[in-house]
Design a protein around this motif. Structure first.
Motif, PDB file in Angstrom:
ATOM      1  N   LEU B  40      34.335 -42.167  24.024  1.00 33.51           N
ATOM      2  CA  LEU B  40      35.002 -40.945  23.979  1.00 33.51           C
ATOM      3  C   LEU B  40      36.586 -40.984  24.179  1.00 33.51           C
ATOM      4  CD1 LEU B  40      32.185 -40.067  25.228  1.00 33.51           C
ATOM      5  CD2 LEU B  40      33.552 -38.554  26.721  1.00 33.51           C
ATOM      6  N   ILE B  41      37.166 -40.199  22.988  1.00 29.72           N
ATOM      7  CA  ILE B  41      38.608 -40.428  22.923  1.00 29.72           C
ATOM      8  C   ILE B  41      39.276 -39.188  23.570  1.00 29.72           C
ATOM      9  CG2 ILE B  41      40.601 -40.495  21.405  1.00 29.72           C
ATOM     10  CD1 ILE B  41      38.515 -41.843  19.381  1.00 29.72           C
ATOM     11  N   LEU B  42      39.981 -39.334  24.630  1.00 31.39           N
ATOM     12  CA  LEU B  42      40.498 -38.206  25.458  1.00 31.39           C
ATOM     13  C   LEU B  42      41.730 -37.687  25.002  1.00 31.39           C
ATOM     14  CD1 LEU B  42      39.368 -39.868  28.852  1.00 31.39           C
ATOM     15  CD2 LEU B  42      38.061 -38.236  27.445  1.00 31.39           C
ATOM     16  N   ASN B  43      42.197 -36.448  25.532  1.00 25.34           N
ATOM     17  CA  ASN B  43      43.323 -36.084  25.162  1.00 25.34           C
ATOM     18  C   ASN B  43      44.560 -37.045  25.899  1.00 25.34           C
ATOM     19  OD1 ASN B  43      42.180 -32.596  25.523  1.00 25.34           O
ATOM     20  ND2 ASN B  43      43.136 -33.359  23.571  1.00 25.34           N
ATOM     21  N   TYR B  71      33.816 -39.782  19.838  1.00 25.39           N
ATOM     22  CA  TYR B  71      34.034 -38.330  20.083  1.00 25.39           C
ATOM     23  C   TYR B  71      35.268 -37.935  20.659  1.00 25.39           C
ATOM     24  CZ  TYR B  71      32.673 -33.663  21.652  1.00 25.39           C
ATOM     25  OH  TYR B  71      32.587 -32.288  21.848  1.00 25.39           O
ATOM     26  N   ARG B  72      35.956 -37.012  19.859  1.00 28.95           N
ATOM     27  CA  ARG B  72      37.228 -36.601  20.438  1.00 28.95           C
ATOM     28  C   ARG B  72      37.062 -35.073  20.563  1.00 28.95           C
ATOM     29  NH1 ARG B  72      37.576 -37.586  14.783  1.00 28.95           N
ATOM     30  NH2 ARG B  72      38.206 -35.766  13.477  1.00 28.95           N
ATOM     31  N   GLU B  97      34.559 -32.143  32.681  1.00 30.57           N
ATOM     32  CA  GLU B  97      34.469 -32.000  31.270  1.00 30.57           C
ATOM     33  C   GLU B  97      34.251 -33.340  30.386  1.00 30.57           C
ATOM     34  OE1 GLU B  97      37.820 -28.217  31.334  1.00 30.57           O
ATOM     35  OE2 GLU B  97      38.228 -30.112  30.210  1.00 30.57           O
ATOM     36  N   ILE B  98      34.656 -34.419  31.024  1.00 34.63           N
ATOM     37  CA  ILE B  98      34.203 -35.654  30.477  1.00 34.63           C
ATOM     38  C   ILE B  98      32.716 -35.979  30.604  1.00 34.63           C
ATOM     39  CG2 ILE B  98      34.690 -38.242  30.456  1.00 34.63           C
ATOM     40  CD1 ILE B  98      37.427 -37.647  31.325  1.00 34.63           C
ATOM     41  N   VAL B  99      32.133 -35.675  31.804  1.00 29.46           N
ATOM     42  CA  VAL B  99      30.872 -35.700  32.364  1.00 29.46           C
ATOM     43  C   VAL B  99      29.973 -34.783  31.405  1.00 29.46           C
ATOM     44  CG1 VAL B  99      29.076 -35.412  34.335  1.00 29.46           C
ATOM     45  CG2 VAL B  99      31.459 -36.645  34.705  1.00 29.46           C
ATOM     46  N   LYS B 100      30.305 -33.650  31.356  1.00 28.19           N
ATOM     47  CA  LYS B 100      29.679 -32.817  30.497  1.00 28.19           C
ATOM     48  C   LYS B 100      29.584 -33.357  29.163  1.00 28.19           C
ATOM     49  CE  LYS B 100      30.788 -28.321  31.090  1.00 28.19           C
ATOM     50  NZ  LYS B 100      31.274 -27.244  31.029  1.00 28.19           N
ATOM     51  N   ALA B 101      30.693 -33.806  28.509  1.00 27.24           N
ATOM     52  CA  ALA B 101      30.777 -34.373  27.391  1.00 27.24           C
ATOM     53  C   ALA B 101      29.538 -35.668  27.069  1.00 27.24           C
ATOM     54  CB  ALA B 101      32.136 -34.754  26.832  1.00 27.24           C
ATOM     55  N   LEU B 116      35.361 -44.851  27.616  1.00 30.17           N
ATOM     56  CA  LEU B 116      36.533 -43.921  27.817  1.00 30.17           C
ATOM     57  C   LEU B 116      37.785 -44.429  27.454  1.00 30.17           C
ATOM     58  CD1 LEU B 116      35.270 -42.133  31.041  1.00 30.17           C
ATOM     59  CD2 LEU B 116      34.395 -41.547  29.047  1.00 30.17           C
ATOM     60  N   TYR B 117      38.429 -43.941  26.095  1.00 27.71           N
ATOM     61  CA  TYR B 117      39.787 -44.178  25.917  1.00 27.71           C
ATOM     62  C   TYR B 117      40.712 -43.386  26.134  1.00 27.71           C
ATOM     63  CZ  TYR B 117      43.576 -44.960  22.283  1.00 27.71           C
ATOM     64  OH  TYR B 117      44.653 -45.092  21.824  1.00 27.71           O
TER      65      TYR B 117
END
Lengths: 247, 290
Positions: B40-43, B71-72, B97-101, B116-117
């Motif tokens: 997961l690529i975070l903001n 996923y971004r 939101e990360i957990v939901k993603a 998680l990046y």
């Protein structure tokens, strides 16, 4: 808001549906600027789309090939492709909305893409050019001042590549030579005064193009790259672009 | 509606995660493999999901070319996502939101392991989400938490003293005679992430200890822009002397790189470095053991 890929280039796009009652007279296409300016303007464009959709028709935003979430590499970006992509976007929003008239807005090099894409079309009824790049040479000089990292023949400016071909195409831009379709009104919305905006106003006036120039003092600093990834949300200007577009 | 696009080696698909949150999943040519973790690529701050200088797109496509799903997406109030209506504060909301993603991606890909990046605020959000959800098996933090150490101060002073013109200023600061310059605010139209102070150092150390205990692999990258807080390669170890990272920690120090990675060679170092780390550390079925 709907998100999708469209056209032969599978461009990433979104449509903000209209909230206003009744049938809108035209759909809207927004054209992003280049490089770091795109990064700094993205959220402002979302706000634009939301505000426009409250008063006018559906709003299409899209990433040109080689930018944002669309396929392609930044090194492959050309102005010709941007103009073609913008034409595809106009067709897409017309087809999706069933409307046959379009209004457009673009910031900086996005204004150039919008303007060049409108040439030869009879479906663009209004174009809002927001701090437009009038003379490509001046834009390249600005990039140069920001600090260029050359890699082969490609310039890297604030984290984004500008190929030799793109620079050559931009160098040839002079919006004062634009052939504005008879059906199109041109509104130049500027954050500050400079000789290029004035030259464009005069050129449009001399050719009896319908339209005007509106000054809304706000930050013109789109290509500035800070070290923390700040973005710009010039509220007065956003409101001014909306007013110019939906008037 | 066309929500999938195929490129030569990867394909991308628009994948919303509810509440209007927008994301794009990048898939390897052969599709997702359930026994490989998803990245997961975070903001980063207020920058939308394509990432500073489009690095998140490049990283996602590079990872997918190497066989990993990436996923971004945009958190609430950032990029294309609407403001949150959850009532949670920003930090808690982002973790949620990360957990939901991850749950959405688990359904889409079959994988229940995640990396998680995050750069900057994304590094903090990734850390907190890793603590909250045991599906996280790896984190990549670019310019994450930093706490000055004795060696940090020593190096900083020595580097300043190399330029003798700065000696009076350094001495003046030490003696309290000169105040550091106050950085002027940016123009009123500019919006930057509001950065709360780092959590207490012991709290973060305890968090890392918990992650290490779980076998979570950590990649910490620091750029030269963090030089006011982080100024030598091994500082990470010195910041958390009580944590035994074993072989779970990998460091990358880029003293000449800027935080938002505008230089193409720095973009390459991060994209290639992270991809190589993922490929090395997370082969089929690995990454769950301590």
């Amino acid at each position: 808001m709907e998100f999708f890929y469209f056209g032969p280039g599978h461009l990433f796009g979104s449509i903000t549906p209209p909230l206003a009652r009744g049938t809108p007279s035209a759909a809207v296409v927004l054209c992003y600027p280049f490089g770091q300016e795109y990064m700094r303007a993205h959220r402002a464009y979302r706000q634009l789309a939301t505000l426009i959709s409250r008063m006018a028709g559906p709003v299409l935003r899209f990433d040109y090939f080689g930018t944002g979430d669309s396929p392609g590499e930044g090194e492959e970006v050309t102005l010709q492709r941007w103009v073609e992509d913008t034409g595809v976007a106009i067709d897409e929003v017309r087809q999706r909305s069933g409307l046959d008239r379009v209004r457009m807005a673009g910031l900086r090099l996005g204004a150039v893409a919008a303007a060049l894409a409108s040439e030869g079309r009879d479906d663009v009824e209004r174009m809002v050019l927001w701090d437009p790049v009038i003379r490509g040479r001046a834009f390249l000089d600005e990039l140069d001042k920001e600090g260029v990292t050359p890699v082969g023949s490609t310039w890297w400016v604030n984290g984004f590549p500008a190929s030799e071909r793109l620079r050559r195409e931009v160098d040839e831009v002079d919006l004062c030579r634009l052939t504005v379709p008879a059906a199109t009104q041109v509104v130049q919305v500027i954050s500050h005064r400079n000789v290029e905006f004035e030259r464009f106003s005069q050129a449009m006036e001399a050719r009896s193009v319908r339209g005007e120039t509106r000054l809304i003092p706000s930050s013109p600093n789109w290509n500035y790259s800070d070290d923390v990834g700040g973005i710009l949300l010039p509220r007065e200007m956003i409101r001014g672009v909306v007013d110019a577009l939906v008037a | 509606m066309d929500t999938v696009v195929k490129e030569s080696a990867v394909s991308e698909e628009i994948l919303p995660i509810g509440d209007g949150l927008v994301g794009v999943v990048c898939l390897p040519a052969g599709g997702p493999e359930a026994d490989l973790p998803v990245v997961l690529i975070l903001n980063s701050g207020v920058i939308h999901r394509v990432g500073a200088c489009r690095v998140s797109v490049k990283l996602a496509r590079n990872l997918a070319s190497a066989g990993y799903v990436a996923y971004r997406f945009d958190h609430s109030g950032i990029g294309d996502s609407p403001p949150s209506r959850s009532g949670l504060d920003v930090d808690a909301g982002q973790v949620s939101e990360i957990v939901k993603a991850m749950t959405v991606l688990e359904h889409r890909t079959g994988s229940s392991r995640f990396i998680l990046y995050g750069l900057c605020s994304g590094a903090r959000a990734g850390f907190q989400a890793a603590l909250a959800d045991s599906r996280v098996v790896g984190i990549v933090q670019v310019d994450g938490f930093a706490y000055r150490t004795f060696r940090y101060y020593l190096l900083k002073s020595l580097r300043r003293l190399r330029h003798f013109r700065t000696i009076p200023r350094v001495l003046g600061r030490w003696l309290g005679l000169i105040k550091p310059p106050v950085r002027d605010g940016t123009d009123g139209d500019m919006w930057v992430q509001e950065w709360p102070d780092y959590p207490p150092q012991e709290e973060v150390a305890a968090g890392y200890a918990r992650l290490v205990e779980r076998g979570v692999r950590i990649r910490a990258i620091y750029t030269g822009s963090w030089k006011d807080e982080y100024n030598y390669h091994g500082q990470f170890f010195d910041m958390y002397p009580g944590v035994d990272f074993g072989g779970l920690l990998s460091l990358q120090y880029l003293p000449h790189a800027q935080h938002i990675l505008p230089h193409p060679s720095d973009q390459g170092r991060v994209v290639e470095g992270v991809t190589e780390w993922v490929v090395t550390e997370f082969t089929h079925g690995s990454g769950t053991e301590a």
